[in-house]
Enzyme design. Structure first.
Site, short mmCIF file in Angstrom:
data_model
loop_
_atom_site.label_atom_id
_atom_site.label_comp_id
_atom_site.label_asym_id
_atom_site.label_seq_id
_atom_site.Cartn_x
_atom_site.Cartn_y
_atom_site.Cartn_z
N ASP A 251 0.81 -1.22 0.00
CA ASP A 251 0.00 0.00 0.00
C ASP A 251 0.85 1.27 0.00
O ASP A 251 0.32 2.36 0.17
CB ASP A 251 -0.93 -0.02 1.23
CG ASP A 251 -2.05 1.01 1.13
OD1 ASP A 251 -2.54 1.25 0.01
OD2 ASP A 251 -2.44 1.57 2.17
N SER A 273 -7.29 4.82 0.11
CA SER A 273 -7.61 3.58 -0.60
C SER A 273 -9.08 3.21 -0.43
O SER A 273 -9.66 3.40 0.64
CB SER A 273 -6.74 2.43 -0.06
OG SER A 273 -5.37 2.75 -0.15
N GLN A 323 -5.42 -1.58 -7.12
CA GLN A 323 -6.02 -0.74 -6.07
C GLN A 323 -6.78 0.41 -6.70
O GLN A 323 -6.31 1.02 -7.67
CB GLN A 323 -4.94 -0.19 -5.14
CG GLN A 323 -5.49 0.62 -3.97
CD GLN A 323 -4.38 1.12 -3.05
OE1 GLN A 323 -3.83 2.19 -3.27
NE2 GLN A 323 -4.05 0.33 -2.04
#
Length: 331
Positions: A251, A273, A323
């Site tokens: 991430d 996110s 993502q």
């Protein structure tokens, strides 16, 4: 500023993981291959440490939650890593993760503990499934579906070719690049304070972007980036633990690619996110250099999509990632 960000990556493991995992981490240090019992107690203050409070329920103490400088919420990669840690507590040792799919439902508060609930969806001979839900004060903030499988071999196989980029030894680290900026560039007091605070954070993940100016928003370019990453300490031989650390790392740089076509100086008002997926193809060592190849095929209407691959240095594709996140300009 996160006052507990000086923890070593060798401490990023749950004390409640299967014995083979916790034992492996207890023997993994930067300079030495063994740890004393007293040193291993530092695991209770780690990024991925969870307390087992019931058969399928685990708790992350607020003392271990990391909110990066400039962020409003707990770092999403930490929540991914903790959810995997909880899930691995409920599967048998030979199983490895082959995919995960998760949604970030609500920003995590670093002042409150996170509770992880694991639903043992299915235990099969080859594939095993788990659903993990993270809550704070009874409110869901995150969900993950994770699938595990036993290793197998098949003659049908292929993969893309790893991009040709400079080796990490030829590149400067992100931290050194930012430190150089602080020492050589003229900037506002507010920006100097922000960069100084960023440099106080130590999460023991080293990154070396191929184009640091583009990576750090100093020039405009295509929504594509390449960055070498590695954990800065030995993690051990257990692949379950390696996968938890990869979840943490995953991430760090994906959505940033979507900002690169913006003019220099363009301000982002909010970025976070929304959902996150990973597919694990081959074994790897997170403490060895891996190349993250990231691109953003679309950005608009307040959100952006990023796709990524993590390559081992020998050219083997280790992980694929995707993502989508909120990306709103400051108006």
């Amino acid at each position: 500023m996160f006052r507990r960000s000086q923890l070593s990556l060798a401490q990023h493991v749950c004390r409640q993981l299967p014995r083979s995992l916790s034992g492996t981490m207890a023997s993994g240090g930067t300079m030495a291959m063994s740890k004393s019992n007293e040193e291993s107690e530092d695991l209770s203050r780690s990024f991925l440490t969870l307390e087992k409070i019931d058969v399928n329920i685990f708790r992350a103490s607020a003392k271990c939650l990391w909110r990066p400088v400039g962020s409003r919420f707990v770092f999403g990669g930490q929540v991914v890593g903790q959810a995997l840690t909880a899930a691995f507590n409920t599967v048998r040792e030979p199983l490895l993760l082959h995919s995960l799919h998760c949604y970030f439902l609500k920003g995590g508060n670093n002042e409150k503990p996170i509770i992880y609930h694991v639903d043992r969806t299915r235990d099969g001979q080859t594939y095993t499934s788990r659903n993990i839900k993270a809550t704070q004060e009874g409110i869901p903030i995150f969900t993950m579906q994770a699938s595990f499988k036993v290793d197998e071999v098949d003659p049908l196989e292929h993969q893309f070719t790893m991009p040709v980029v400079p080796d990490p030894e030829e590149l400067i680290s992100s931290v050194q690049y930012i430190r150089n900026r602080l020492e050589t560039e003229t900037m506002s007091d507010s920006e100097r304070i922000r960069i100084s605070e960023y440099l106080t954070q130590t999460i023991h993940i080293e990154s070396r972007p191929v184009d640091p100016q583009l990576y750090h928003g100093q020039k405009q370019g295509e929504p594509r980036r390449y960055v070498w990453v590695r954990a800065m300490e030995n993690i051990g031989d257990n692949m379950q633990l390696q996968q938890c650390v990869a979840g943490f790392i995953s991430d760090l740089a994906l959505l940033g690619a979507a900002k690169q076509p913006a003019p220099v100086g363009h301000q982002i008002g909010f970025i976070t996110s929304l959902d996150h997926s990973m597919w694990f193809h081959n074994t790897f060592r997170a403490e060895e250099w891996m190349l993250c190849e990231i691109e953003s095929p679309q950005c608009g209407k307040g959100k952006a999509l990023a796709l990524g691959r993590m390559w081992r240095r020998d050219g083997v594709l280790a992980v694929s990632m995707a993502q989508e996140g909120v990306l709103r300009s400051k108006i």
